[in-house]
Write a protein that holds these residues in place. Structure first.
Motif, PDB file in Angstrom:
ATOM      1  N   GLU A   1       5.191   4.865  -3.511  1.00 41.93           N
ATOM      2  CA  GLU A   1       5.446   6.132  -4.213  1.00 41.93           C
ATOM      3  C   GLU A   1       5.856   5.856  -5.654  1.00 41.93           C
ATOM      4  OE1 GLU A   1       8.378  10.061  -3.989  1.00 41.93           O
ATOM      5  OE2 GLU A   1       8.010   8.877  -2.175  1.00 41.93           O
TER       6      GLU A   1
ATOM      7  N   ASN B   1     -10.530   7.951  -4.065  1.00 42.27           N
ATOM      8  CA  ASN B   1      -9.110   7.692  -3.800  1.00 42.27           C
ATOM      9  C   ASN B   1      -8.758   6.270  -4.186  1.00 42.27           C
ATOM     10  OD1 ASN B   1      -9.406   5.875  -1.352  1.00 42.27           O
ATOM     11  ND2 ASN B   1     -10.421   7.713  -0.568  1.00 42.27           N
TER      12      ASN B   1
ATOM     13  N   HIS C   1      -1.488   1.781  -4.792  1.00 45.94           N
ATOM     14  CA  HIS C   1      -1.497   0.463  -4.161  1.00 45.94           C
ATOM     15  C   HIS C   1      -1.111  -0.559  -5.223  1.00 45.94           C
ATOM     16  CE1 HIS C   1      -3.142   2.268  -0.683  1.00 45.94           C
ATOM     17  NE2 HIS C   1      -4.420   2.229  -1.009  1.00 45.94           N
TER      18      HIS C   1
ATOM     19  N   THR D   1       1.207   8.367  -4.948  1.00 44.66           N
ATOM     20  CA  THR D   1       1.279   6.987  -4.478  1.00 44.66           C
ATOM     21  C   THR D   1       0.198   6.114  -5.122  1.00 44.66           C
ATOM     22  OG1 THR D   1      -0.130   7.388  -2.545  1.00 44.66           O
ATOM     23  CG2 THR D   1       2.245   7.687  -2.256  1.00 44.66           C
TER      24      THR D   1
ATOM     25  N   ASP E   1      -7.986   3.753  -2.505  1.00 45.57           N
ATOM     26  CA  ASP E   1      -8.510   2.672  -1.669  1.00 45.57           C
ATOM     27  C   ASP E   1      -9.745   2.027  -2.284  1.00 45.57           C
ATOM     28  OD1 ASP E   1      -6.526   3.167   0.166  1.00 45.57           O
ATOM     29  OD2 ASP E   1      -7.805   4.258   1.566  1.00 45.57           O
TER      30      ASP E   1
ATOM     31  N   GLU F   1       0.820  -1.209   0.000  1.00 44.47           N
ATOM     32  CA  GLU F   1       0.000   0.000   0.000  1.00 44.47           C
ATOM     33  C   GLU F   1       0.856   1.263   0.000  1.00 44.47           C
ATOM     34  OE1 GLU F   1      -3.342  -0.002   2.646  1.00 44.47           O
ATOM     35  OE2 GLU F   1      -3.321  -2.181   2.847  1.00 44.47           O
ATOM     36  N   ALA F   2       0.316   2.313  -0.627  1.00 39.99           N
ATOM     37  CA  ALA F   2       0.936   3.648  -0.649  1.00 39.99           C
ATOM     38  C   ALA F   2       2.375   3.606  -1.151  1.00 39.99           C
ATOM     39  CB  ALA F   2       0.870   4.297   0.730  1.00 39.99           C
TER      40      ALA F   2
END
Length: 441
Positions: free
Chosen positions: A189, A227, A201, A199, A229, A186-187
């Motif tokens: 860069e 986003n 996933h 960023t 997510d 996750e996240a």
């Protein structure tokens, strides 16, 4: 079997101290999970190998392998419901049947999910559902406690508690739980925009030799919301199917106007190619899937060539940002066309003015502007009663792609709005995977 108990202690207010605890039969308590935002309902698998826990923070469920001493190993995302983040409700209690299938109370009702974390469907309930349990004389009635009343549903399977034969923990743990078929990071860069980090996933298979094809999922939200997510569930599913997959975060309007969003998703594709060896991917087999505004961005990736510009300065300038397949769900293709008043406001916020004021920007921001021979094969899915994007938009793009001899197809969902669910969504997602497999394998 030895009387130990797992329980959660959620911190609903500050969301800082939530944890899962193990209460041993001798009265000692161990804190065993601290990596969740707001722990809530939990359940042990029928074979005693897995502990499933609901997280009210991101509103999804995680799974942890149970070790011989009752503690757990590192957790992974188990199920992320295919519901927009702003429409989710907090997951609460859940239960399990004799086959290991889970019944998760949450957004829209009770999600039915198999032991691999794959959705089997939704039991819709018109009010918030907080707990689920099997009962009845034969153990085949599913009871669902909700905000105002209790619902029941006759099932063909029994609850797990009616058929489970507990094993000694050491026996259950002797055979290591199967490793998840994917890895989720996750996240990650992928670039920079000024002093802002960009960023995404990333999910990838843990089995198979590779190199793997790639799918980039791009969220919607009118270029001003949503986003990355929102598509965790899809990238995990992609990884299970043998793809490396990303869900891209990008800058949002009105703080960041066009072309920021286009520049960011282009940067994400360039990042993939720059790290092709490390990620074990095929740089020549990258697809993009988008929804609403994200569909618009996916089509920009499929139609724009390097000479068309809008690459930005995020990084990896030596790499191409063009993809080899596009699946777009109800996205706008020509911003200069006629739209409902509410959509005009959304586009104005994205571009920074009306089409009379910024006609050239509207033209540059339209995927149809860049269509030419050699563009990515495209699957367009559009509802005929979409209140935001007229379904004629799909026809405009189909006409342009046909003239340019670009393969693809259009699927109209009769009566469909700006998104759809149930059987129609299942059919659309099945068609999406078939299209990606045909063009990226």
């Amino acid at each position: 079997p030895n009387g130990d108990i797992y329980f959660t202690d959620p911190d609903f207010d500050k969301q800082k101290t939530s944890a899962v605890y193990l209460l041993l039969a001798d009265g000692k308590v161990k804190k065993i999970i601290e990596d969740m935002q707001v722990t809530n309902g939990l359940k042990v698998s029928n074979d005693g190998r897995w502990l499933y826990v609901a997280d009210d923070g991101p509103m999804n469920w995680r799974a942890y392998p149970i070790l011989a001493d009752g503690t757990v190993g590192p957790g992974t995302l188990f199920f992320d419901p295919p519901v927009a983040a702003d429409k989710r409700t907090a997951p609460d209690g859940f239960t399990i049947d004799q086959n290991g299938t889970l019944y998760l109370s949450g957004s829209g009702g009770v999600w039915v999910v198999d032991k691999l974390g794959r959705s089997l469907g939704l039991i819709p309930i018109p009010e918030f559902c907080s707990n689920v349990a099997f009962g009845g004389d034969d153990g085949k009635t599913l009871f669902m406690t909700c905000a105002k009343q209790v619902y029941s549903l006759k099932m063909t399977v029994r609850g797990g508690q009616f058929t489970r034969k507990n094993k000694d923990r050491a026996v259950a743990a002797a055979t290591a739980p199967p490793k998840p078929s994917y890895e989720l990071q996750e996240a990650v860069e992928y670039g920079t925009a000024g002093d802002e980090k960009l960023t995404l996933h990333l999910a990838r298979p843990t089995a198979g030799a590779g190199p793997f094809p790639v799918v980039a999922f791009i969220h919607g939200g009118g270029w001003a919301g949503g986003n990355k997510d929102g598509h965790k569930n899809e990238i995990v599913e992609a990884a299970k199917r043998g793809y490396v997959a990303i869900s891209v975060g990008y800058r949002l309007a009105p703080k960041h106007r066009f072309p920021a969003q286009v520049e960011d998703v282009k940067c994400a594709v360039r990042w993939l190619r720059a790290h092709a060896k490390e990620l074990n991917i095929r740089a020549d087999k990258i697809g993009a899937v988008g929804f609403s505004a994200g569909a618009h961005l996916a089509m920009m990736l499929g139609t724009m060539d390097k000479g068309d510009g809008l690459e930005g300065n995020g990084g990896w300038a030596d790499q191409s940002s063009k993809v080899q397949a596009v699946v777009e769900f109800f996205g706008p293709v020509d911003l200069l066309a006629e739209y409902p008043e509410v959509s005009q406001g959304i586009v104005k916020n994205f571009i920074g003015g009306t089409k009379e004021e910024k006609r050239e920007e509207y033209r540059k921001a339209s995927p149809i502007t860049y269509v030419n021979e050699g563009d990515a094969p495209t699957l367009l899915l559009q509802g005929t009663e979409d209140p935001l994007v007229p379904y004629e938009q799909a026809f405009f793009m189909a006409t342009a792609l046909t003239k340019a001899k670009v393969p693809g197809r259009v699927e109209l969902i009769l009566g469909g709005g700006h998104g759809w669910g149930g059987k129609q969504r299942e059919d659309s997602m099945r068609g999406m995977w078939e299209f990606l497999d045909r063009n990226l394998r």
